[in-house]
Design a protein around this motif. Structure first.
Motif, PDB file in Angstrom:
ATOM      1  N   UNK A  54       0.861  -1.177   0.000  1.00 41.73           N
ATOM      2  CA  UNK A  54       0.000   0.000   0.000  1.00 41.73           C
ATOM      3  C   UNK A  54       0.893   1.221   0.000  1.00 41.73           C
ATOM      4  N   UNK A  55       0.276   2.410   0.106  1.00 45.44           N
ATOM      5  CA  UNK A  55       1.067   3.647   0.027  1.00 45.44           C
ATOM      6  C   UNK A  55       2.055   3.741   1.183  1.00 45.44           C
ATOM      7  N   UNK A  56       1.603   3.439   2.412  1.00 47.36           N
ATOM      8  CA  UNK A  56       2.484   3.544   3.578  1.00 47.36           C
ATOM      9  C   UNK A  56       3.626   2.540   3.464  1.00 47.36           C
ATOM     10  N   UNK A  57       3.292   1.337   2.998  1.00 41.73           N
ATOM     11  CA  UNK A  57       4.321   0.308   2.868  1.00 41.73           C
ATOM     12  C   UNK A  57       5.318   0.670   1.749  1.00 41.73           C
ATOM     13  N   UNK A  60       7.678   3.094   3.172  1.00 39.20           N
ATOM     14  CA  UNK A  60       8.589   2.336   4.034  1.00 39.20           C
ATOM     15  C   UNK A  60       9.635   1.610   3.188  1.00 39.20           C
ATOM     16  N   UNK A  61       9.177   1.040   2.066  1.00 38.20           N
ATOM     17  CA  UNK A  61      10.092   0.329   1.178  1.00 38.20           C
ATOM     18  C   UNK A  61      11.166   1.246   0.610  1.00 38.20           C
ATOM     19  N   UNK A  62      10.781   2.483   0.323  1.00 38.25           N
ATOM     20  CA  UNK A  62      11.768   3.464  -0.168  1.00 38.25           C
ATOM     21  C   UNK A  62      12.750   3.827   0.936  1.00 38.25           C
ATOM     22  N   UNK A  63      12.201   4.057   2.143  1.00 42.34           N
ATOM     23  CA  UNK A  63      13.060   4.440   3.266  1.00 42.34           C
ATOM     24  C   UNK A  63      14.081   3.341   3.573  1.00 42.34           C
ATOM     25  N   UNK A  64      13.614   2.118   3.585  1.00 41.82           N
ATOM     26  CA  UNK A  64      14.512   1.000   3.901  1.00 41.82           C
ATOM     27  C   UNK A  64      15.616   0.902   2.844  1.00 41.82           C
ATOM     28  N   UNK A  65      15.225   1.024   1.574  1.00 42.89           N
ATOM     29  CA  UNK A  65      16.229   0.939   0.500  1.00 42.89           C
ATOM     30  C   UNK A  65      17.266   2.047   0.651  1.00 42.89           C
ATOM     31  N   UNK A  66      16.805   3.222   1.050  1.00 46.43           N
ATOM     32  CA  UNK A  66      17.720   4.357   1.212  1.00 46.43           C
ATOM     33  C   UNK A  66      18.742   4.073   2.327  1.00 46.43           C
TER      34      UNK A  66
END
Lengths: 446, 171
Positions: A54-57, A60-66
């Motif tokens: 979803x949008x929140x996930x 989160x996926x972008x933040x984790x990759x960063x």
């Protein structure tokens, strides 16, 4: 599919399960870094945003990759590919990647993954590391975690990638305790502070009213021993991170300083000053029994255990100037190990056991170096006007320390934390919100 | 969730502990007592209260009667240092109610922990000398600050020499 289910201690970690994702049998691949070599060419790697359910996930996926990408980059062993160049989007990457496309970007490693929400509200974060050249999955894991631990999930992913590529344990899911410094040099305010190894989640642990110095982690990552001038009496204290409690350690008849934990966490070793001498003592934290290890009129200090707990390295001026000595853990068999020019102090035994880091003073210049426990192989990593206080990453491949310089107006001091790879390359500033000194690296967080 | 609640709880305890940390005096913080000419009360223009820090400091030229200086990495007293301590001992006998703390300091050219041991050696040397001159040891406490409290800032021999000191501080 192999499944590894690990329940970690509640309160310490909210990562409750790790699932090994095997896409194909782990294959022999040529994607490998030998970090025992001095300077290595960083491996190009593409860390794609993890696909969100979803949008929140997705965020989160972008933040984790960063965070994963930043960890790998800072190690000096990886060169992350600019995300703008990515060809396949996260959704398209959930099957087998189009390896030929990724090879066009001259990347060797590719990280893909997904973030979704479990029925109980936890995040499910999975990632896979691919070797783009031989077109195979190298590793893959799934983590189940509460939302507020997403940074730790990212660091654990970076650790898994580091380990798969180098064959060594990672060091990204770790913390740093250090002394935060503010104010003029003649009336410096010093506070205990703690942060993740990348400088995030920073927190002050004391308020600055009392001078505090030289914090060190226990092997459990939950306790810190340090020197406090509380009440005008410099003594070694124990600080429990979870409860926030500070306790003076032992009942010694004078100033205690230079504390470190034994590897099993059951003993604190330190110096006690009696008269003009400073000798090395231990305090058993369970029996509260105190023992004296060294004797004589010298300044014996900065004791540090070998990782097997059987030996101790320390510095002493018993021979005239500060030099390094190794003894058995009961104080017997003292042998000098440093003979090079200059003064040697602040020895710290590597968690691998193979080396001892030290601070050297020679001709008014400071240096950080390493030496083997038998006194051979002395090697300087950093020379500076003022560099001091090395601490080891838990894998024994990276050192952190602090440097002091004069401030721009010449009227103050600037203290900064730095890290450097054991090979001598990749010196990096470690970000702190205010000046920092006396860093201590935690073990890998359980 | 259980695990999450626990970690939240730990954070709350930590904040609470910071707010309720025990109070302490300025002497405990070490700030303001280790600097030049600290302590003492000026009761009028040009007048110094007898038995005060300023009074002690005025025993020597440039207001340094409250301190002795050491050579690099040394803790033995110089002839000048002994002369200063001779005056301090007479002063302490004159003001028998005064208790003092000897602060041992080093310059910044040394590792932190060694300098704490060296500051202790210097403070002990001062106390031993005063004691030999008949000053009751119960009136003289010592503390080592190592290189934590330089009195002046500078990367030169003159600054370092001023920082390698033992300061007698009136409690």
């Amino acid at each position: 599919m192999a499944i590894l289910f690990t329940r970690l201690r509640p309160g310490l970690a909210a990562l409750t399960a790790v699932l090994v994702l095997a896409f194909a049998p782990p294959a022999r691949a040529d994607l490998h870094i030998d970090i025992t070599r001095g300077q290595v060419e960083p491996i190009p790697i593409a860390v794609t945003p993890l696909l969100g359910s979803g949008a929140a996930e997705a965020q989160m996926g972008q933040n984790i990759a960063r965070v994963v990408s930043a960890d790998l980059e800072r190690s000096g062993l990886f060169r992350p590919i600019e995300p703008g160049a990515f060809i396949q989007n996260p959704a398209a990457l959930q099957g087998l990647p189009r390896f030929a496309d990724w090879r066009l970007l001259h990347t060797q490693g590719l990280v893909t993954g997904a973030v979704s929400r479990e029925a109980d509200g936890r995040l499910r974060v999975e990632f896979r590391l691919w070797d783009v050249v031989v077109e195979q999955q190298l590793t893959g894991l799934a983590f189940f975690a509460s939302t507020d631990t997403w940074r730790r999930v990212a660091h654990k992913i970076a650790d898994a990638i580091y380990k798969r590529i180098t064959g060594e344990e990672g060091y990204f899911d770790t913390r740093i305790v250090y002394i935060a410094e503010t104010g003029p040099a003649t009336a410096r305010v010093k506070r205990l502070a703690i942060m993740d190894q990348d400088g995030e989640r920073h927190k002050f642990l004391t308020d600055g009213r009392t001078l505090v110095l030289t914090p060190r982690f226990s092997s459990s990552d939950q306790e810190i021993t340090y020197l406090s001038y509380y009440g005008g009496k410099p003594r070694v204290y124990l600080f429990n991170i979870e409860t926030g409690q500070h306790d003076v350690l032992g009942d010694f008849p004078g100033m205690t300083f230079a504390p470190r934990f034994s590897p099993d966490g059951n003993t604190v070793i330190m110096s006690l000053s009696t008269g003009s001498a400073s000798n090395i003592y231990t305090l058993d934290l369970r029996s509260r029994r105190q023992a004296q290890l060294t004797t004589g009129p010298s300044i014996d200090t900065s004791p540090s255990y070998s990782p097997d707990g059987r030996r101790v390295v320390f510095e002493s001026d018993r021979g005239g100037t500060q030099q390094l000595y190794v003894m058995n853990a009961d104080g017997s068999g003292i042998q000098r190990i440093s003979f090079g020019p200059g003064r040697f102090g602040g020895p710290v035994w590597s968690p691998r056991g193979d080396l001892i880091a030290y601070t050297r003073l020679l001709n008014g210049q400071f240096a950080i170096g390493v030496i083997r426990p038998d006194g051979t192989g002395e090697r300087v990593l950093v020379e500076s006007h003022h560099a001091e206080g090395p601490t080891w990453a838990p894998n024994g491949r990276v050192l952190m320390y602090f440097k002091e310089t004069s401030s721009a107006d010449g009227r103050g001091r600037v203290a900064r934390l730095y890290s450097i790879n054991l090979g001598g390359g990749n010196e990096r500033r470690v970000p702190t919100p205010v000046d920092g000194s006396d860093p201590a690296w935690s073990p890998l967080i359980p | 969730m259980y695990v999450k609640l626990l970690s939240l709880f730990a954070a709350v305890v930590l904040v609470a502990a910071c707010e309720t940390a025990p109070k302490e005096t300025s002497a405990a913080s070490g700030i303001g007592r280790a600097g030049l000419n600290s302590g003492g009360t000026v009761t009028g223009t040009g007048s110094v209260r007898p038995g005060s820090q300023e009074d002690l400091a005025s025993l020597g030229g440039q207001g340094t009667g409250d301190r002795v200086f050491f050579q690099y990495d040394r803790s033995d007293l110089t002839p000048e240092g002994r002369a200063t301590l001779d005056r301090q001992a007479a002063w302490l006998k004159q003001y028998g109610q005064v208790t003092v703390t000897i602060e041992g300091h080093t310059d910044e050219r040394g590792t932190r922990e060694y300098n704490i041991g060296l500051g202790n050696r210097r403070a002990t040397a001062v106390r031993n000398y005063l004691s030999a001159l008949g000053v009751d040891g119960n009136r003289v406490a010592i503390i080592s600050y190592g290189k934590e409290r330089p009195s002046v800032l500078g990367d030169d021999d003159h600054s370092w020499a001023q920082n390698r000191r033992g300061v007698t501080v009136v409690n």
